[in-house]
Design a protein around this motif. Structure first.
Motif, mmCIF file in Angstrom:
data_model
loop_
_atom_site.group_PDB
_atom_site.id
_atom_site.type_symbol
_atom_site.label_atom_id
_atom_site.label_comp_id
_atom_site.label_asym_id
_atom_site.label_seq_id
_atom_site.Cartn_x
_atom_site.Cartn_y
_atom_site.Cartn_z
ATOM 1 N N GLY A 272 -15.782 35.273 -35.230
ATOM 2 C CA GLY A 272 -16.674 36.359 -34.812
ATOM 3 C C GLY A 272 -16.469 36.784 -33.381
ATOM 4 O O GLY A 272 -15.478 36.429 -32.731
ATOM 5 N N LEU A 273 -17.439 37.547 -32.930
ATOM 6 C CA LEU A 273 -17.399 38.095 -31.579
ATOM 7 C C LEU A 273 -17.231 36.998 -30.535
ATOM 8 O O LEU A 273 -16.416 37.090 -29.623
ATOM 9 C CB LEU A 273 -18.717 38.836 -31.352
ATOM 10 N N GLN A 274 -18.037 35.945 -30.720
ATOM 11 C CA GLN A 274 -18.026 34.850 -29.764
ATOM 12 C C GLN A 274 -16.649 34.191 -29.692
ATOM 13 O O GLN A 274 -16.116 33.940 -28.620
ATOM 14 C CB GLN A 274 -19.067 33.823 -30.225
ATOM 15 N N GLN A 275 -16.082 33.927 -30.864
ATOM 16 C CA GLN A 275 -14.780 33.262 -30.902
ATOM 17 C C GLN A 275 -13.717 34.134 -30.257
ATOM 18 O O GLN A 275 -12.894 33.669 -29.482
ATOM 19 C CB GLN A 275 -14.386 32.959 -32.355
ATOM 20 N N ARG A 276 -13.746 35.426 -30.579
ATOM 21 C CA ARG A 276 -12.724 36.310 -30.018
ATOM 22 C C ARG A 276 -12.896 36.450 -28.516
ATOM 23 O O ARG A 276 -11.925 36.437 -27.758
ATOM 24 C CB ARG A 276 -12.804 37.682 -30.694
ATOM 25 N N HIS A 277 -14.145 36.562 -28.104
ATOM 26 C CA HIS A 277 -14.396 36.689 -26.674
ATOM 27 C C HIS A 277 -13.854 35.459 -25.935
ATOM 28 O O HIS A 277 -13.172 35.570 -24.922
ATOM 29 C CB HIS A 277 -15.899 36.826 -26.444
ATOM 30 N N ASP A 278 -14.129 34.293 -26.496
ATOM 31 C CA ASP A 278 -13.731 33.071 -25.808
ATOM 32 C C ASP A 278 -12.219 32.895 -25.806
ATOM 33 O O ASP A 278 -11.632 32.525 -24.783
ATOM 34 C CB ASP A 278 -14.409 31.860 -26.438
ATOM 35 N N ILE A 279 -11.582 33.131 -26.930
ATOM 36 C CA ILE A 279 -10.126 32.925 -26.934
ATOM 37 C C ILE A 279 -9.453 34.011 -26.099
ATOM 38 O O ILE A 279 -8.421 33.776 -25.469
ATOM 39 C CB ILE A 279 -9.552 32.834 -28.354
ATOM 40 N N LEU A 342 -8.710 41.999 -18.809
ATOM 41 C CA LEU A 342 -9.713 41.822 -17.760
ATOM 42 C C LEU A 342 -11.099 42.204 -18.270
ATOM 43 O O LEU A 342 -12.088 41.529 -18.019
ATOM 44 C CB LEU A 342 -9.326 42.671 -16.548
ATOM 45 N N GLY A 343 -11.157 43.279 -19.015
ATOM 46 C CA GLY A 343 -12.458 43.752 -19.491
ATOM 47 C C GLY A 343 -12.928 42.997 -20.706
ATOM 48 O O GLY A 343 -12.188 42.257 -21.339
ATOM 49 N N ARG A 344 -14.191 43.217 -21.047
ATOM 50 C CA ARG A 344 -14.757 42.473 -22.156
ATOM 51 C C ARG A 344 -14.351 43.059 -23.496
ATOM 52 O O ARG A 344 -14.151 42.339 -24.459
ATOM 53 C CB ARG A 344 -16.273 42.474 -22.011
ATOM 54 N N LYS A 345 -14.244 44.377 -23.539
ATOM 55 C CA LYS A 345 -13.971 45.045 -24.816
ATOM 56 C C LYS A 345 -12.655 44.575 -25.416
ATOM 57 O O LYS A 345 -12.562 44.309 -26.617
ATOM 58 C CB LYS A 345 -13.912 46.551 -24.597
ATOM 59 N N ALA A 346 -11.644 44.489 -24.556
ATOM 60 C CA ALA A 346 -10.324 44.134 -25.074
ATOM 61 C C ALA A 346 -10.332 42.744 -25.687
ATOM 62 O O ALA A 346 -9.565 42.463 -26.595
ATOM 63 C CB ALA A 346 -9.295 44.205 -23.956
ATOM 64 N N LYS A 347 -11.197 41.872 -25.184
ATOM 65 C CA LYS A 347 -11.237 40.525 -25.744
ATOM 66 C C LYS A 347 -11.948 40.520 -27.084
ATOM 67 O O LYS A 347 -11.676 39.686 -27.941
ATOM 68 C CB LYS A 347 -11.966 39.582 -24.796
#
Lengths: 433, 457
Positions: A272-279, A342-347
């Motif tokens: 999910g969002l959390q996993q993608r954001h973190d990796i 760098l930005g959050r969206k791309a992660k």
């Protein structure tokens, strides 16, 4: 940041088997193999350079991914619970990687290692004879790689075992899955007992693996890359090499996880969002770290200006040959992923994350080549030729096939999760986001 | 593992098993700020005496000149630079614990980060004195500051020493701001209980904090941004310090691994110092419920990890010196192990490589007295590491006619020991003025006060 929620019942999901995918992987392998044979007849030196650099690359990302599984296990990370298996799955490439290594240690002599000939005349190289000699080189590589890969495989075996008690009946009539379950459940002690035993062993061996990783990967980097310029030496070379491998493992975990997401709703939901954001954050952080290590090595050499030391950099920054190539590496390994992630969206956006991690993966592939090839390059040769990717197809096919085989034979999300671990500091930081 | 009892999963239960009520936290932590006991005064007196010795020795050096130190050709850098690097290193774990562990969501930081950050600020303050001491003529120290002076000479921007001025000042600024920002809600909590002069002071320091939603929101945002900004500093500052050495071509200094090796060493020594400081803090102020074995266990593991990195760097340096085949490299490292300063090298190897091996055992990690002793070994070992790097390389450079022996003078040793007193003095003041444990972060992980305890998860 939301509290890391691991569902109490993880669904048993496999990556669907696909004839097409196996055919593609097989075709890639064949193309690579044929290219290698053809190239070997044309220009054996160049063929072997492509072979070794591709071996270094694919082994790096595979073992780096397993290291990521180890590292997150050791730090008791929970956020990557749905991606643990993906990082573990890279272990499937390791036996193949070992087979690929055998021709290297058995057949590469004067045609690859310049120090063999220099040993006769060069007084500095003569002083290194205790390390730079073929029997020791073969022994340390075979022993080191066996221990490293063996530990990795054992770790993943431990991680798989408790799952096997939970998959019965959900194997979708796949005989391979059932037979592997049978093989892995020999001496079954009962679910609870298995989980406790696996957990304890995995936790105990993890730090040992990390140490073995650092040592063996340093040796690999010295033997297959650094010693090709026998007068050059750099204490940073090992760490730079193995942290790059770690980074590649993380980026590949991201890529495979994103691929899984397209295959089933459950994967889509749990990666999910959390996993993608973190990796994504980790991919970004290691971009910076790779650059830090690269720069720290570069600036010390540049500033010191010692002839034997700066030769390594001078060769790689020559504007008429390797300079532009290395600029491309820096662009792909640093500038693009740094600016992009760098930005959050791309992660968080799967497509953007896939794009930038692919850039990293390609950049690292070029980096492994750019470290080795200039050492054996002769004036007038092309810097990069189509043979490099063509021969790489052999390794790519083997890698894709083995990882895919793993994820479709074993549950692609780890089912047992150490939910409450008395050692963990079970707590959260509420205002982190 | 898969089956959990209810109380174990309650928020905060595992970190702080003995804490149940939110108001306990305020009471216990703010209690530290009350009129101090005899122990505190005794320690303050000792540290004041030490500061007196420190200033006395420094004054003597200013009066007599740098000749009172053992510094001479060829060893122009000695105990002062060693101690400077030592204190900058100590300063490192503060930002690691407060910024990097925050970004990694490692919750065990919450009980120790305040003390670690304070330690950081004071350690940089201590480190900053040493260039001033080392220049000898204090009144010329402003030459370090890069500005075009009356002789139209700029400082040499190519010199890593100038980079160091920037790096350390930046680090000090950011860590001080970070430290201050984190204290605001806690100082406000202290303000609400204080009276008299203390209340006035806290009123100013807490910047009118009321604890409204908006303020918390801004606070949270500012904190995470600062954490992200401070993270590269953890790596950069000590990398620049390492380049003070690695940029030159002195054998034993010129090694590419120096930057990450110094960073790891700095974190190693910093976490060691945090253990050294929090063990007495916990004992004297009765904070056993807040600083549990879990926290010490985690710190010990961090020490172990960084010790392994440092050991890797030592070994790869020795190996590479041999592998280089360069006579000078080989001699430098042979001299390091078996030369005039063999005792320093072996102290370093024992304290940083051998003693931390004990941390592999859980029993040791869970024994606070053992950790305290080990942390002292780490402090000693890391001081010696810098001594080894600075002195063994300088005393035995390229030309044999320029070799020489350096013996630290009494003045130097007094200044070095005095710097610990100076650091301790500030830390003691800190324990009296600012809650040494972050009240607000602790409360976040504790069970919320509800009539009916809700099912966790």
């Amino acid at each position: 940041m939301a509290h890391m929620h691991v569902p109490s019942e993880v669904p048993v999901r496999y990556l669907p088997r696909s004839k097409n995918a196996s055919m593609i992987a097989g075709a890639l392998f064949l193309v690579g193999l044929i290219s290698f044979v053809v190239r070997l007849r044309q220009d054996p030196d160049s063929a072997w350079i492509s072979y070794v650099t591709n071996w270094l690359y694919f082994t790096s990302i595979a073992i780096g991914g397993v290291l990521f599984a180890f590292a997150t296990w050791m730090t008791k990370a929970k956020w990557n619970w749905s991606m643990r298996r993906v990082s573990q799955s890279f272990v499937a490439f390791l036996p193949l990687s070992f087979l690929f290594l055998l021709p290297m240690v058995l057949m590469l002599r004067e045609n690859y290692f310049p120090w063999i000939e220099m040993m006769a005349t060069d007084p500095i190289v003569q002083k290194k004879v205790a390390y730079l000699n073929i029997p020791f080189l073969v022994t340390r590589n075979l022993v080191g790689v066996t221990v490293l890969f063996g530990m990795a495989i054992y770790f993943v075996y431990l991680a798989l075992r408790p799952d096997m008690g939970l998959t019965e009946g959900s194997e979708e009539n796949d005989p391979a899955r059932a037979s592997w379950r049978e093989r892995l459940t020999q001496g079954w002690m009962g679910q609870e007992q298995e989980e406790v035993s696996s957990y304890k062993r995995m936790t105990t061996m993890a730090p040992a693996f990390v140490m073995v990783y650092a040592v063996v990967m340093s040796i690999i980097s010295y033997d297959w890359a650094m010693s090709l310029e026998p007068h050059w030496f750099s204490t940073m070379f090992g760490p730079w090499f193995f942290m790059g491998a770690f980074w590649g493992g993380i980026a590949c975990t991201a890529l495979w996880s994103l691929y899984l997401r397209t295959k089933h709703e459950d994967f889509k939901h749990h990666i999910g969002l959390q996993q993608r954001h973190d990796i994504g954050k980790l991919s970004f952080a290691f971009t910076v770290f790779w650059t830090y290590l690269f720069f720290s090595q570069y600036i010390v050499i540049w500033y010191g200006k010692l002839p034997w030391e700066q030769a390594w950099i001078v060769k790689r920054s020559d504007p008429t040959s390797w300079g532009p190539f290395w600029l491309l590496i820096i662009g792909l390994c640093f500038l693009v992923p740094f600016a992009g992630l760098l930005g959050r969206k791309a992660k968080m956006k799967p497509k953007l994350l896939a794009f930038f991690t692919s850039v990293i993966v390609v950049g690292l592939w070029l980096e492994r080549y750019g470290v080795v090839a200039p050492a054996l390059w002769h004036e007038g040769d092309p810097v990069f030729s189509v043979w490099q990717p063509l021969i790489g197809c052999m390794f790519l096919g083997a890698y894709l096939f083995s990882v895919r085989w793993f994820l479709s034979t074993f549950p692609a999300m780890q089912i047992w999760q150490p939910m409450v671990d008395p050692e963990t500091l079970e707590a959260e930081l509420v205002h982190a986001e | 593992m898969s089956v959990a009892t209810k109380d174990r999963t309650a928020r905060g239960a595992l970190t702080h098993p003995d804490l149940t009520r939110l108001d306990d936290v305020n009471r216990d932590v703010l209690n530290v700020l009350k009129t101090p006991g005899k122990g505190w005064w005794a320690m303050l007196l000792i540290s004041l005496a030490g500061v007196g010795m420190f200033l006395g020795a420094w004054g003597w050096q200013m009066y007599r000149g740098l000749g009172v130190s053992g510094l001479n050709s060829p060893v122009g850098w000695g105990v002062y630079i060693t101690t400077f690097v030592f204190w900058v290193g100590i300063a490192h774990s503060g930002t690691l614990i407060s910024a990097i562990l925050f970004l990694f969501r490692a919750p065990w930081r919450q009980s120790i980060y305040r003390a670690a950050e304070a330690m950081t600020v004071f350690a940089v303050m201590t480190a900053g004195l040493f260039p001033l001491i080392h220049v000898g003529r204090l009144w010329h120290a402003y030459w370090l500051i890069p500005y075009p002076n009356s002789r139209f000479l700029w400082p040499n921007f190519k010199s890593p020493l100038v980079w160091d001025v920037f790096a350390v000042t930046t680090y000090f600024t950011v860590s001080a701001v970070f430290f201050y920002l984190g204290t605001i809600p806690d100082v406000a909590a202290a303000r609400d209980r204080a009276t008299g002069l203390r209340k006035k002071l806290y009123q100013v320091m807490s910047l009118g904090w009321q604890g409204t939603d908006r303020q918390w929101h801004h606070f949270g945002k500012a904190y995470i941004f600062l954490a992200a900004l401070a993270t590269p500093l953890v790596l950069s500052v000590h990398s620049v310090v390492s380049w003070d050495f690695a940029m030159s071509i002195v054998p034993g200094w010129h090694a590419t691994i120096f930057a990450p090796y110094f960073v790891a060493g700095a974190i190693f020594s910093g976490v060691g110092m945090v253990i050294t400081l929090t063990v007495p803090l916990r004992k004297i102020f009765g904070l056993e419920a807040y600083l549990t074995t879990k926290h010490f266990d985690a710190m010990a593991k961090l020490c172990l990890l960084t010790s392994m990195i440092v050991l890797y760097a030592y070994l790869s340096e020795f190996f590479m010196a041999w592998y280089s085949g360069e006579e000078i490299e080989r001699t430098a490292f042979w001299n390091r192990l078996f030369g005039d300063y063999w005792w320093a090298t072996w102290t370093m190897l024992t304290c940083n490589g051998l003693v931390p091996v004990m941390l592999w055992f859980k029993r040791v990690r869970h024994s606070i007295p053992a950790l305290f002793v080990i942390s002292i070994f780490i402090n000693i070992g890391m001081w010696f590491e810098r001594f080894v790097i600075v002195v063994t390389s300088l005393h035995h450079e390229y030309e044999p006619f320029a070799w020489g022996i350096y013996r630290p003078s009494t003045t130097e040793m007094m200044i070095m020991v005095g710097s610990f007193a100076w650091f301790g003095f500030w830390f003691l003041l800190f324990t009296r003025l600012i809650p040494p444990i972050a009240i607000q972060e602790l409360k976040e992980v504790m069970p919320p006060p509800m009539r009916k305890q809700k099912e966790a998860h």
